[in-house]
Write an enzyme that holds these catalytic residues in place. Structure first.
Site, short mmCIF file in Angstrom:
data_model
loop_
_atom_site.label_atom_id
_atom_site.label_comp_id
_atom_site.label_asym_id
_atom_site.label_seq_id
_atom_site.Cartn_x
_atom_site.Cartn_y
_atom_site.Cartn_z
N LYS A 17 -0.43 -12.79 4.72
CA LYS A 17 0.22 -11.26 4.56
C LYS A 17 1.38 -10.85 5.53
O LYS A 17 1.33 -11.75 6.49
CB LYS A 17 -0.71 -10.10 4.07
CG LYS A 17 -1.40 -9.79 5.67
CD LYS A 17 -2.46 -8.82 5.30
CE LYS A 17 -3.43 -8.86 6.47
NZ LYS A 17 -4.82 -8.20 6.16
N TYR A 63 20.18 6.26 27.02
CA TYR A 63 20.21 7.61 26.43
C TYR A 63 19.26 8.74 27.38
O TYR A 63 18.42 8.32 27.78
CB TYR A 63 19.74 7.53 25.12
CG TYR A 63 20.48 6.74 24.02
CD1 TYR A 63 21.50 7.22 23.94
CD2 TYR A 63 20.22 5.81 23.20
CE1 TYR A 63 22.45 6.85 22.84
CE2 TYR A 63 21.06 5.29 22.40
CZ TYR A 63 22.17 5.70 22.09
OH TYR A 63 22.99 4.98 21.21
N ARG A 86 -12.38 1.53 3.36
CA ARG A 86 -11.01 1.51 3.09
C ARG A 86 -10.82 1.28 1.42
O ARG A 86 -10.70 2.22 0.74
CB ARG A 86 -10.53 0.38 4.02
CG ARG A 86 -8.94 0.33 4.06
CD ARG A 86 -8.43 -0.53 4.84
NE ARG A 86 -8.64 -2.14 4.62
CZ ARG A 86 -8.30 -3.04 5.31
NH1 ARG A 86 -7.45 -2.79 6.58
NH2 ARG A 86 -8.49 -4.33 5.05
C1 PLP Z 1 -5.74 -8.92 6.97
C2 PLP Z 1 -7.03 -9.22 6.60
C3 PLP Z 1 -7.88 -10.35 7.04
C4 PLP Z 1 -7.47 -11.33 8.02
O1 PLP Z 1 -7.75 -10.74 9.38
P1 PLP Z 1 -7.79 -11.47 10.62
O2 PLP Z 1 -8.44 -10.73 11.77
O3 PLP Z 1 -6.22 -11.42 10.93
O4 PLP Z 1 -8.28 -12.68 10.56
C5 PLP Z 1 -9.15 -10.66 6.49
N1 PLP Z 1 -9.38 -9.99 5.31
C6 PLP Z 1 -8.79 -8.85 4.70
C7 PLP Z 1 -9.54 -8.13 3.78
C8 PLP Z 1 -7.52 -8.48 5.34
O5 PLP Z 1 -7.02 -7.11 5.25
#
Ligand code: PLP
Length: 369
Positions: free
Chosen positions: A38, A264, A136
């Site tokens: 992702k 700035y 979540r």
């Molecule tokens: C992003 C994600 C992962 C990956 O987790 P890492 O700590 O990067 O290995 C795994 N499972 C879900 C559901 C996630 O959203």
């Protein structure tokens, strides 16, 4: 790698191969590996990374959103792809591109079944997300009977996997919480499986879970950050190699007299005569404003140069008073050597995940194969 001549994110696919092999070495025989690609494979390039992982024999991919899966399919990626957060509006895109939705609530299941039936689909793979304490997305464990009822009434979908997500798998001091999550997942998934006449895959470990809970691999694990070179602890960081190095160059050097300001809003005032370097990198490239005022640093010829004043949109200034360097010289922001992304991010109480995924598309990606 030749010296940088502009701001570039170098992606080392040899490091990716190393990390893949290291993570694979932690798996029990027969455990599948799902690569989480992702957010452009954590800020690198999802297509290049996915193709390399396919070459290495990856079993599964996960993306967050449907559009990320579409990009992979359109560039020829063939491996199954789980969409973690599918959203009703994307169902047609998902089915058109052979993507597999995570189904996390009774509403989502009803809607996906209705969609699948209207398209005359049969046994379309879905993945059931169970909430075991992260709070979540996911079914609560007492809703599994709704799933069974809905799924038993249709031929349109088939449960390809059941999964959950640990809330603090890197937190050794609170192991109990993850262990309870794993147990609750085991109970709920076993109950579901006892009512089905086939066996879905099961998975709940992310990267730190793989390292810390080797007995909870079920038959698949999901790794994101580990593949990109971070283990969320010193010990595992040593076994992995960051795949991304952010480099830039010095655009201009100034001599600043005592009392003069830099950038700035007088964000920095020189207390003595000094030298500054201006770099072609700013908050629009993903360098948070919080790195300014001396919090962040870059490395020039092996020496640390603190970021001074306010980070601008396209540029930032560093103190090079004690560093022998010239305009055009290479600057390292984070990477495998000197400061890692994790060390870099820690300066603003952030984590490797945030800084590597923040590097904006404006920054050119280059690859070492
Ligand atoms: C992003 C994600 C992962 C990956 O987790 P890492 O700590 O990067 O290995 C795994 N499972 C879900 C559901 C996630 O959203």
């Amino acid at each position: 790698m030749p010296k940088a001549t502009e701001t570039t994110l170098e992606i080392d696919l040899r490091a990716l191969t190393h990390n893949f092999q290291y993570i694979t070495s932690k798996l029990q025989k027969g455990t599948k590996l799902m690569a989480v690609v992702k957010a452009s494979a954590y800020g690198s390039d999802s297509v290049v990374v996915a193709k390399k992982l396919e070459e290495l024999g990856i079993d599964y991919f996960a993306v967050a959103y449907a559009s990320e899966g579409v990009i992979l399919r359109e560039s020829g990626v063939q491996t199954p792809i789980l969409v973690l957060h599918p959203q009703t509006i994307n169902f047609d895109k998902i089915v058109q591109h052979c993507l597999e939705p995570s189904i996390y609530s009774p509403l989502m299941l009803d809607r996906f079944i209705a969609f699948a039936e209207s398209e005359n689909l049969e046994n379309y793979p879905i993945h059931l997300k169970i909430n075991t304490g992260m709070n979540r997305i996911g079914y609560s464990t007492n809703e599994v009977n709704f799933i069974l009822e809905a799924v038993s009434k249709t031929k349109a979908v088939k449960i390809k996997s059941i999964f959950s997500h640990l809330a603090a798998s890197e937190d050794i001091e609170n192991r109990d919480f993850a262990e309870k999550q794993i147990n609750d997942f085991k109970t709920a998934s076993e109950y579901l499986m006892s009512k089905l006449d086939y066996s879905p895959l099961r998975h709940t470990l992310n990267t730190s879970g793989i390292f810390n809970f080797p007995n909870a691999q079920f038959n698949m694990v999901r790794s994101g950050i580990g593949l990109y070179g971070f283990g969320n602890c010193e010990k595992e960081n040593k076994n992995l190699r960051p795949i991304a190095t952010l480099k830039t160059i010095i655009s201009q050097i100034h001599t600043i007299r005592k009392g003069e300001s830099v950038g700035y809003n007088f964000g920095f005032i020189a207390e003595k005569e000094m030298k500054t370097a201006t770099l072609p990198l700013g908050h629009a490239d993903g360098i948070n404003r919080a790195y300014g005022k001396g919090n962040g640093f870059v490395t020039i010829h092996g020496k640390k140069a603190p970021m001074i004043g306010n980070i601008c949109m396209d540029m930032l200034m560093v103190d090079i008073t004690n560093i022998a360097c010239e305009e055009g010289d290479e600057v390292q922001v984070f990477g495998e050597k000197n400061a890692t992304a994790e060390e870099f991010a820690s300066r603003i109480h952030s984590i490797s995940y945030e800084i590597i995924t923040a590097i904006s598309p404006r920054v050119k990606r280059i690859f070492t194969y």
